[in-house]
Scaffold this motif. Structure first.
Motif, PDB file in Angstrom:
ATOM      1  N   VAL A  98      -3.093  -5.032  15.564  1.00  0.00           N
ATOM      2  CA  VAL A  98      -2.048  -5.937  15.270  1.00  0.00           C
ATOM      3  C   VAL A  98      -2.502  -6.964  14.633  1.00  0.00           C
ATOM      4  O   VAL A  98      -3.293  -7.660  15.085  1.00  0.00           O
ATOM      5  CB  VAL A  98      -0.823  -6.211  16.586  1.00  0.00           C
ATOM      6  N   LYS A  99      -2.009  -7.358  13.307  1.00  0.00           N
ATOM      7  CA  LYS A  99      -2.282  -8.680  12.695  1.00  0.00           C
ATOM      8  C   LYS A  99      -1.177  -9.720  13.126  1.00  0.00           C
ATOM      9  O   LYS A  99      -0.194  -9.436  13.058  1.00  0.00           O
ATOM     10  CB  LYS A  99      -2.155  -8.401  11.216  1.00  0.00           C
ATOM     11  N   LYS A 147       6.669  -7.893   9.746  1.00  0.00           N
ATOM     12  CA  LYS A 147       6.242  -7.629   8.027  1.00  0.00           C
ATOM     13  C   LYS A 147       5.874  -6.125   8.053  1.00  0.00           C
ATOM     14  O   LYS A 147       5.413  -5.776   6.805  1.00  0.00           O
ATOM     15  CB  LYS A 147       4.960  -8.309   7.737  1.00  0.00           C
ATOM     16  N   GLY A 148       6.101  -5.360   9.073  1.00  0.00           N
ATOM     17  CA  GLY A 148       5.971  -3.873   8.778  1.00  0.00           C
ATOM     18  C   GLY A 148       4.563  -3.386   9.269  1.00  0.00           C
ATOM     19  O   GLY A 148       4.107  -3.666  10.444  1.00  0.00           O
ATOM     20  N   SER A 149       3.986  -2.440   8.454  1.00  0.00           N
ATOM     21  CA  SER A 149       2.827  -1.804   8.807  1.00  0.00           C
ATOM     22  C   SER A 149       1.745  -2.700   8.318  1.00  0.00           C
ATOM     23  O   SER A 149       1.774  -3.564   7.757  1.00  0.00           O
ATOM     24  CB  SER A 149       2.926  -0.193   7.971  1.00  0.00           C
ATOM     25  N   LEU A 150       0.554  -2.198   8.631  1.00  0.00           N
ATOM     26  CA  LEU A 150      -0.716  -3.026   8.616  1.00  0.00           C
ATOM     27  C   LEU A 150      -1.184  -2.900   7.315  1.00  0.00           C
ATOM     28  O   LEU A 150      -2.058  -3.638   6.972  1.00  0.00           O
ATOM     29  CB  LEU A 150      -2.044  -1.875   9.261  1.00  0.00           C
ATOM     30  N   ASP A 198       0.559  -0.544  12.451  1.00  0.00           N
ATOM     31  CA  ASP A 198       0.972   0.869  12.336  1.00  0.00           C
ATOM     32  C   ASP A 198       1.671   1.261  13.732  1.00  0.00           C
ATOM     33  O   ASP A 198       2.146   2.477  13.546  1.00  0.00           O
ATOM     34  CB  ASP A 198      -0.212   1.669  11.956  1.00  0.00           C
ATOM     35  N   ASP A 199       1.316   0.612  14.737  1.00  0.00           N
ATOM     36  CA  ASP A 199       1.792   1.109  16.168  1.00  0.00           C
ATOM     37  C   ASP A 199       2.884   0.176  16.227  1.00  0.00           C
ATOM     38  O   ASP A 199       2.876  -0.989  16.735  1.00  0.00           O
ATOM     39  CB  ASP A 199       0.758   0.931  17.122  1.00  0.00           C
ATOM     40  N   ASN A 200       4.291   0.644  16.455  1.00  0.00           N
ATOM     41  CA  ASN A 200       5.475  -0.282  16.540  1.00  0.00           C
ATOM     42  C   ASN A 200       5.378  -0.523  17.858  1.00  0.00           C
ATOM     43  O   ASN A 200       5.858  -1.888  18.316  1.00  0.00           O
ATOM     44  CB  ASN A 200       6.670   0.688  16.329  1.00  0.00           C
ATOM     45  N   LYS A 201       5.068  -0.047  18.989  1.00  0.00           N
ATOM     46  CA  LYS A 201       5.086  -0.380  20.181  1.00  0.00           C
ATOM     47  C   LYS A 201       4.120  -1.460  20.599  1.00  0.00           C
ATOM     48  O   LYS A 201       4.485  -2.560  21.225  1.00  0.00           O
ATOM     49  CB  LYS A 201       4.689   0.824  21.240  1.00  0.00           C
TER      50      LYS A 201
END
Length: 461
Positions: free
Chosen positions: A129-130, A178-181, A156-159
């Motif tokens: 996670v960023k 901000k969404g995905s990685l 990329d991991d929503n949880k």
């Protein structure tokens, strides 16, 4: 009784907050660890030298990287990209863990991929996670988070992302998903940008300032020098007090000119569902900054104008005028038209400056967030055009009939104030055309979704 109340509160608090592991004992690692402890988290530092913990918070536990990772599900990686190598040896330990990458680079596009994506490649068994890269260590440690409250989060991991966002909220910050990685590249570039929205306004202001300065020097200092009259002292007050109002009014006109162009383009195309040209898009996005730069120049003009009566050359000119009247035994009679002109010029300037300040105050986030869209649009559009009219009138009344006096055209060059009227007059004339009912109604229909091509097809059917 006090004990019975406090015990459940403490147990609820500790149940709510889990342990957080931090890899890295540098400035940011220590600062975010301190903030986590203040928020009720248990903090475990993972360090190459667990025995050297003199600078770390006393309430935190210090272990080796592997031992610290085994005790926590969330690990904040507070080390630079160049030092990610040790994480390869911890792949098995980090399986299923959440790795929060907080790193930044020294320059934009330093690497082909983002640091977070690189970390995900090194440790594929963990969820990366960023987050936190837009918050400074100083702000975390000092508690002065007003300008650093927003935290961009992507993964990329929503949880995993939701869990990190909960941590962000728990320490008093505001997460923004901000969404995905893939978005991590943009997030990492954000802290490295130096006033991106201010560049065009500042370049425009600097360019206009230089041009008006050179023109004023030629028109005033050099012209008088050629006539054997040294007025080089005008460089200190007189010429700057010409530059500031002229450039300010030009910039104010440039704030509203792109909106007029946008309306004309939409009217010509007959639709709002096509992008504006890139140059117009960029211009419209920096209107707020243009307006604030214009306001700063208006402030300088007001300050420079206030010091005019105490200037030595002005006092000398007034004294010489009085002496001349005494010697000639004549009294200068009050010129009523000139008095009306002077008072009107000053009144328009004062009112224009007042609304200028209102526009500037309303553009501040702390103020604009408290008004609804209709109120904000009323101030920035209706009052904005009123400000433009007042300031343009201020310049026109200042000039009055001077443009008709040929002696004012030194070396056939028009007085500098005339240049300040070009852009505002163009804006106001075009705006007057656009608010003609038949044209205004068509623009309103287009902005509500009506399309000329769709209407033509339905009429043919």
């Amino acid at each position: 009784m006090g004990t019975n109340v406090m015990i459940p509160l403490c147990s609820d608090f500790t149940d709510k907050h889990d342990s957080i592991c931090i890899f890295g004992t540098g400035d940011f690692g220590r600062s975010i660890g301190f903030k986590m402890l203040q928020s009720g988290y248990s903090v475990i530092f993972g360090s190459r030298n667990p025995g050297d913990a003199s600078l770390l918070p006393r309430a935190a536990e210090v272990l080796s990287h592997a031992e610290a990772a085994q005790k926590c599900s969330v690990i904040i990686v507070a080390v630079q990209r160049e030092h990610y190598g040790f994480l390869k040896e911890l792949t098995d330990v980090l399986r299923g863990k959440i790795l929060v990458d907080v790193s930044n680079n020294l320059k934009i596009n330093q690497y082909p991929d983002s640091n977070a994506e690189y970390l995900a490649h090194i440790v594929p068994t963990a969820s990366v996670v960023k987050a936190f890269n837009t918050v400074s260590a100083w702000a975390l440690q000092s508690g002065n988070l007003d300008a650093n409250r927003q935290v961009f989060v992507c993964s990329d991991d929503n949880k995993a992302k939701e869990q990190v966002m909960d941590i962000v909220r728990a320490i008093g910050l505001t997460p923004q998903d901000k969404g995905s990685l893939v978005a991590s590249k943009e997030i990492e570039d954000y802290p490295l940008q130096l006033f991106p929205m201010w560049r065009l306004p500042m370049y425009t202001c600097a360019g206009l300032t230089v041009l008006v300065f050179l023109y004023s020097v030629i028109n005033d200092v050099i012209y008088n020098a050629e006539k054997k009259n040294d007025v080089s002292f005008h460089l200190m007050i007189t010429i700057p007090n010409k530059i500031f109002p002229v450039v300010s009014l030009m910039l104010l006109g440039l704030c509203y000119l792109p909106g007029v162009f946008a309306a004309i383009i939409q009217l010509y195309r007959g639709t709002k569902y096509r992008r504006f040209p890139n140059w117009l898009d960029r211009w419209m996005l920096c209107r707020k900054q243009l307006g604030l730069v214009a306001l700063s120049y208006a402030f300088l003009h007001a300050i420079y104008t206030l010091v005019i009566p105490i200037r030595y050359n002005v006092r000398h000119r007034v004294e010489m005028s009085i002496i001349s009247q005494i010697k000639q035994n004549r009294t200068r009679i009050l010129d009523k038209p000139l008095t009306w002109r002077s008072d009107t010029y000053l009144a328009l300037g004062i009112l224009g400056f007042f609304f200028y300040i209102v526009l500037g105050i309303t553009s501040l986030p702390s103020v604009s967030n408290t008004v609804n869209w209709r109120e904000f649009r009323f101030v920035q559009s209706k009052l904005g055009y009123l400000t433009l009219v007042l300031c343009t009138g201020h310049a026109m009344v200042f000039g009055w009939d001077r443009f008709l006096i040929l002696a004012r055209y030194r070396w056939y060059m028009p007085p500098v104030y005339m240049f300040s009227l070009v852009i505002p007059c163009i804006v106001l004339i075009l705006k007057l055309i656009l608010i003609i009912p038949c044209i205004d109604n068509r623009i309103a229909k287009i902005r509500q979704g009506w399309e000329k091509s769709t209407s033509s097809k339905s009429e043919k059917k």
